[in-house]
Design a protein around this motif. Structure first.
Motif, mmCIF file in Angstrom:
data_model
loop_
_atom_site.group_PDB
_atom_site.id
_atom_site.type_symbol
_atom_site.label_atom_id
_atom_site.label_comp_id
_atom_site.label_asym_id
_atom_site.label_seq_id
_atom_site.Cartn_x
_atom_site.Cartn_y
_atom_site.Cartn_z
ATOM 1 N N TYR A 87 0.833 -1.198 0.000
ATOM 2 C CA TYR A 87 0.000 0.000 0.000
ATOM 3 C C TYR A 87 0.870 1.250 0.000
ATOM 4 C CZ TYR A 87 0.842 0.563 5.070
ATOM 5 O OH TYR A 87 1.416 0.746 6.303
ATOM 6 N N HIS A 100 -7.804 -0.017 -6.698
ATOM 7 C CA HIS A 100 -7.632 -0.163 -8.143
ATOM 8 C C HIS A 100 -8.572 -1.199 -8.756
ATOM 9 C CE1 HIS A 100 -5.747 -4.110 -7.622
ATOM 10 N NE2 HIS A 100 -5.174 -3.578 -6.543
ATOM 11 N N SER A 105 -2.947 -1.576 -10.061
ATOM 12 C CA SER A 105 -2.305 -1.517 -8.750
ATOM 13 C C SER A 105 -2.464 -0.114 -8.173
ATOM 14 C CB SER A 105 -0.812 -1.844 -8.873
ATOM 15 O OG SER A 105 -0.136 -0.796 -9.567
ATOM 16 N N ALA A 106 -1.851 0.115 -7.024
ATOM 17 C CA ALA A 106 -1.892 1.432 -6.390
ATOM 18 C C ALA A 106 -1.310 2.511 -7.294
ATOM 19 C CB ALA A 106 -1.123 1.406 -5.062
ATOM 20 N N ASP A 126 -3.127 -2.302 -2.714
ATOM 21 C CA ASP A 126 -3.102 -3.351 -3.736
ATOM 22 C C ASP A 126 -3.877 -4.556 -3.214
ATOM 23 O OD1 ASP A 126 -1.535 -1.820 -5.357
ATOM 24 O OD2 ASP A 126 0.241 -3.106 -5.282
ATOM 25 N N GLY A 131 -0.987 -6.269 -8.350
ATOM 26 C CA GLY A 131 0.034 -5.276 -8.055
ATOM 27 C C GLY A 131 1.226 -5.850 -7.318
ATOM 28 N N TRP A 132 1.677 -5.124 -6.286
ATOM 29 C CA TRP A 132 2.842 -5.557 -5.508
ATOM 30 C C TRP A 132 2.435 -6.405 -4.306
ATOM 31 C CZ3 TRP A 132 3.282 -2.480 -9.378
ATOM 32 C CH2 TRP A 132 4.506 -2.244 -9.977
ATOM 33 N N SER A 133 1.162 -6.697 -4.162
ATOM 34 C CA SER A 133 0.711 -7.609 -3.107
ATOM 35 C C SER A 133 1.006 -9.046 -3.532
ATOM 36 C CB SER A 133 -0.791 -7.431 -2.844
ATOM 37 O OG SER A 133 -1.039 -6.232 -2.145
ATOM 38 N N SER A 263 3.650 -0.492 -14.726
ATOM 39 C CA SER A 263 2.933 -0.792 -13.480
ATOM 40 C C SER A 263 2.035 -2.023 -13.620
ATOM 41 C CB SER A 263 2.094 0.416 -13.040
ATOM 42 O OG SER A 263 0.968 0.611 -13.886
#
Length: 372
Positions: A87, A100, A105-106, A126, A131-133, A263
């Motif tokens: 996040y 999102h 993603s964020a 996310d 995303g990055w999660s 992204s």
């Protein structure tokens, strides 16, 4: 917004069913040049519909706007149910949480976070699997993201917040607000996913599974789905393909740039990303009908704002009008944009969103989560 989901029309149907002068009547938003005035008193009244008339030239490109710096390793991480969740958090003031859409993603809120953070404490989360999660290998269901967002509000935000969501994120924030009223001060939907229920639809009651179904037909079906979806996923994560899809849903494609493409492609390189995509396509997408917009809106008790890209090729203004009709405590801002107005016409979205947040922030803050 999802680059991958749009590759198949049948799949996308599941997910979603300037400076020119425009002067509207006194009960609506007025855009004259770069000025925007919204009668605060009117915004607090239930059932007021706001309409923005803006041209495609409104934001030719988001030049001069402050943008969230792209970080290869992400920003902040929170452990939820043993999973790593990414996040972003910036600013101070009343909390606003941004969620999102599918495949994003964020970082998709790159133009919104810096502007909102001038007066609000902004979080961009996310969702699990995106995303990055973490790309968790679990059975995905809309309730998973509802639980994630609800716990994020309790453990990280720690006070009632305004929830803002695009596409799948819109459906997630609506579900969360419907089931966790004490944690939410207001909801904002940008071209939200979700469908209204069909009262004439007959229930699909399946008979007991036969041995042939279990040991022959079902395995064959799953094997075929894995092959087809594997090819689609591989194609969908190619930068050229993502750029093409983005330009098909951004009416003004000036903001489809390297930042945006990266992204989306970066998370897709995760070893588990393909399996998550398969599970989303075969589990979540076929089961989301059990959560209908009418059932969620019937439980909602907070102010609702619709920031709607009327030129969205997936979900047009008809849905926004129907939501407004079903839930009178709704304000509507119609924008000449596609599926992701927050990134396509961020200046207009930021203006309308901040005016609405300012008006609703004047209302008494609900009890703290710690006392609920």
């Amino acid at each position: 917004m999802s680059a991958a989901i749009s590759l198949s029309a049948s799949f996308s149907k599941h997910l979603v069913d300037s400076n020119q002068r425009c002067l509207l009547n006194s009960r609506r938003i007025h855009f004259t040049g770069t000025r925007c005035a919204i009668p605060r008193r009117d915004l607090l009244r239930k059932g007021i519909a706001l309409s923005v008339c803006c041209s495609l030239l409104a934001v030719d490109k988001a030049q001069g706007m402050e943008m969230l710096p792209f970080k290869e390793d992400g920003y902040n991480f929170w452990t939820w149910r043993g999973h790593k969740i990414h996040y972003v958090v910036e600013g101070s003031g009343p909390p606003v949480v941004l969620v999102h859409g599918f495949g994003a993603s964020a970082f998709h809120w790159r133009y919104n976070i810096p502007e909102l953070a001038k007066n609000y404490k902004v979080y961009a989360l996310d969702l699990l699997g995106f995303g990055w999660s973490e790309k968790a290998i679990i059975e995905y269901d809309a309730s998973i993201w509802m639980d994630q967002l609800s716990d994020f509000l309790s453990e990280i935000v720690k006070e009632p917040a305004f929830l803002v969501g695009n596409s799948l994120g819109g459906f997630t924030v609506l579900l969360t607000a419907a089931e966790n009223a004490s944690k939410v001060r207001g909801v904002v939907l940008l071209n939200s996913a979700g469908q209204f229920g069909d009262p004439n639809k007959k229930s699909d009651k399946k008979e007991g599974e036969t041995a042939i179904d279990k040991f022959l037909l079902k395995p064959l079906k799953e094997a075929f789905q894995r092959v087809v979806l594997g090819v689609i996923f591989w194609q969908s994560k190619q930068p050229a393909r993502i750029e093409k899809v983005l330009k098909s849903v951004y009416i003004n494609s000036a903001n489809v740039d390297e930042y945006l493409v990266k992204s989306i492609t970066a998370p897709a390189s995760d070893p588990n990303a393909g399996e998550v995509y398969y599970r989303l396509m075969t589990r979540f997408m076929t089961n989301q009908s059990k959560y209908t917009l009418d059932s969620l809106l019937s439980k909602l008790s907070c102010p609702l704002l619709l920031l709607w890209g009327d030129l969205d090729p997936w979900v047009g203004p008809t849905k926004a009008a129907r939501i407004k009709e079903f839930y009178p405590n709704t304000s509507v801002v119609n924008l000449q944009a596609g599926h992701c107005p927050h990134d396509e016409v961020p200046e207009l979205v930021n203006k309308a969103l901040i005016e609405w947040l300012n008006s609703n922030s004047l209302e008494p803050n609900p009890s703290s989560l710690q006392t609920v």
